[in-house]
Design an enzyme around this catalytic site. Structure first.
Site, short mmCIF file in Angstrom:
data_model
loop_
_atom_site.label_atom_id
_atom_site.label_comp_id
_atom_site.label_asym_id
_atom_site.label_seq_id
_atom_site.Cartn_x
_atom_site.Cartn_y
_atom_site.Cartn_z
N ARG A 105 -11.97 2.95 2.65
CA ARG A 105 -11.55 3.58 1.41
C ARG A 105 -12.73 4.10 0.62
O ARG A 105 -12.55 4.65 -0.45
CB ARG A 105 -10.84 2.55 0.54
N ARG A 156 6.09 -4.61 -6.01
CA ARG A 156 4.71 -5.09 -5.83
C ARG A 156 4.00 -5.15 -7.17
O ARG A 156 4.19 -4.27 -8.01
CB ARG A 156 3.98 -4.13 -4.88
P1 AP5 Z 1 -2.69 -1.05 -0.01
O1 AP5 Z 1 -1.69 -2.07 0.28
O2 AP5 Z 1 -3.43 -0.43 1.12
O3 AP5 Z 1 -2.03 0.04 -0.95
P2 AP5 Z 1 -2.16 1.64 -1.05
O4 AP5 Z 1 -3.23 2.31 -0.28
O5 AP5 Z 1 -2.18 1.88 -2.50
O6 AP5 Z 1 -1.00 2.14 -0.27
P3 AP5 Z 1 0.45 1.71 -0.45
O7 AP5 Z 1 0.72 0.46 0.33
O8 AP5 Z 1 0.80 1.69 -1.92
O9 AP5 Z 1 1.21 2.97 0.11
P4 AP5 Z 1 1.46 3.50 1.60
O10 AP5 Z 1 0.70 4.77 1.77
O11 AP5 Z 1 1.27 2.44 2.62
O12 AP5 Z 1 2.97 3.89 1.42
P5 AP5 Z 1 4.29 3.13 1.96
O13 AP5 Z 1 4.44 3.37 3.41
O14 AP5 Z 1 4.36 1.75 1.46
O15 AP5 Z 1 -3.81 -1.65 -1.00
C1 AP5 Z 1 -3.46 -2.37 -2.15
C2 AP5 Z 1 -4.70 -2.80 -2.89
O16 AP5 Z 1 -5.49 -3.69 -2.05
C3 AP5 Z 1 -5.68 -1.69 -3.29
O17 AP5 Z 1 -5.32 -1.06 -4.50
C4 AP5 Z 1 -6.99 -2.47 -3.40
O18 AP5 Z 1 -7.05 -3.21 -4.59
C5 AP5 Z 1 -6.89 -3.45 -2.24
N1 AP5 Z 1 -7.45 -2.90 -1.00
C6 AP5 Z 1 -6.78 -2.66 0.18
N2 AP5 Z 1 -7.60 -2.14 1.10
C7 AP5 Z 1 -8.82 -2.03 0.50
C8 AP5 Z 1 -10.08 -1.53 0.93
N3 AP5 Z 1 -10.26 -1.02 2.17
N4 AP5 Z 1 -11.10 -1.57 0.06
C9 AP5 Z 1 -10.97 -2.09 -1.18
N5 AP5 Z 1 -9.79 -2.55 -1.67
C10 AP5 Z 1 -8.73 -2.53 -0.83
O19 AP5 Z 1 5.38 4.04 1.22
C11 AP5 Z 1 5.54 3.98 -0.19
C12 AP5 Z 1 7.04 4.04 -0.53
O20 AP5 Z 1 7.56 5.31 -0.16
C13 AP5 Z 1 7.89 3.01 0.21
O21 AP5 Z 1 8.92 2.62 -0.62
C14 AP5 Z 1 8.46 3.79 1.42
O22 AP5 Z 1 9.71 3.29 1.83
C15 AP5 Z 1 8.60 5.20 0.83
N6 AP5 Z 1 8.34 6.27 1.79
C16 AP5 Z 1 7.37 6.31 2.73
N7 AP5 Z 1 7.41 7.48 3.40
C17 AP5 Z 1 8.42 8.21 2.82
C18 AP5 Z 1 8.96 9.52 3.05
N8 AP5 Z 1 8.45 10.32 4.00
N9 AP5 Z 1 9.99 9.92 2.28
C19 AP5 Z 1 10.51 9.14 1.32
N10 AP5 Z 1 10.05 7.88 1.05
C20 AP5 Z 1 9.02 7.43 1.80
#
Ligand code: AP5
Length: 223
Positions: A88, A160
């Site tokens: 990231r 979350r």
């Molecule tokens: P992390 O868990 O990685 O969160 P994020 O990157 O913010 O990503 P999300 O999990 O929020 O989203 P996603 O892209 O996976 O989407 P999803 O598939 O769930 O990290 C959380 C925290 O941990 C960070 O903020 C940081 O503090 C820490 N962290 C983690 N890694 C780190 C690193 N490398 N370095 C430093 N800190 C770190 O989909 C989202 C929603 O949309 C779901 O409800 C899903 O059902 C829906 N959805 C998905 N695709 C579609 C579609 N095509 N159409 C309609 N709805 C959809």
């Protein structure tokens, strides 16, 4: 073989990685989920990272890299590993290069899920998560079979802690400042595949699958 999912919070990285895991025998490694697991278990690591995650900030590079190295060294790797949420920062990308070189692992592609911010806000606003097994749902786009219950393990679905409006705003800011530079970093290495991820889940998955199939063949040919 290593695959990276890059994208804004809520772009669908976890949702798409789960499908690839099922169809290609890859193993999804989500640093966010590893950190949340540690928080749920109340470990020392969990206590150290809780504040960063709840505020929507990044956990320090060396701390998260340590978690990843441990997982890659001791955990299952299947037909390949999908890194969901790592790297990231450019510093994390450099650490990853060292890990790959040390183990002779090959980075096949970086899948950049590109979505406009208004779509991200709708997705995160409707997300429900299972704290027991980590599965994600969406109240409209991907609802569970029984409202409020996880299809996989029956756990109670929750919002979350970092899906609050303030934390989402912060996560987006952090993404633009610290993670977006990786698009140029990996483009320069000819590893970046930009995928329009604004469509429905299955539509996006078709695009992801086609890129992965092509890159997989290429990766195997290069040995
Ligand atoms: P992390 O868990 O990685 O969160 P994020 O990157 O913010 O990503 P999300 O999990 O929020 O989203 P996603 O892209 O996976 O989407 P999803 O598939 O769930 O990290 C959380 C925290 O941990 C960070 O903020 C940081 O503090 C820490 N962290 C983690 N890694 C780190 C690193 N490398 N370095 C430093 N800190 C770190 O989909 C989202 C929603 O949309 C779901 O409800 C899903 O059902 C829906 N959805 C998905 N695709 C579609 C579609 N095509 N159409 C309609 N709805 C959809």
């Amino acid at each position: 073989m290593i695959w990276i999912f890059l994208g804004a919070p809520g772009a669908g990285k976890g949702t798409q990685a789960e499908r690839l895991q099922r169809d290609f025998g890859f193993v999804q490694v989500s640093t966010g989920e590893l950190l949340r697991e540690a928080m749920r278990a109340g470990t020392e690591l969990g206590n150290r990272v809780q504040g960063y995650i709840t505020r929507g900030e990044l956990v320090p590079d060396d701390l998260v890299a340590g978690v990843l190295i441990e997982r890659l060294t001791w955990g299952e790797t299947g037909n390949g590993v999908i890194l969901d949420g790592f790297p990231r920062t450019v510093r994390q990308a450099e650490i990853l290069e060292q890990i790959l070189a040390k183990h002779c692992w090959q980075l096949c592609a970086v899948l950049y899920l590109d979505v406009p911010e208004e779509v991200v806000l709708l997705r995160l606003g409707g997300r429900r998560n299972c704290p027991q097994c980590g599965a994600n749902y969406h109240v409209v786009a991907l609802p569970p079979k029984v409202a409020g219950r996880c299809d996989r393990c029956g756990g109670e679905l929750v919002v979350r802690p970092d899906d609050t409006p303030e934390a989402i705003r912060k996560r987006l800011e952090v993404f633009h400042q610290q993670t977006e530079p990786l698009v140029a970093f990996y483009s320069g290495k000819r590893l970046l595949e930009r995928i329009d991820a604004s469509g429905e889940v299955d539509e996006v998955y078709q695009a992801v699958k086609s890129v992965v199939s092509r890159r997989w063949r290429q990766c195997l040919a290069e040995g």
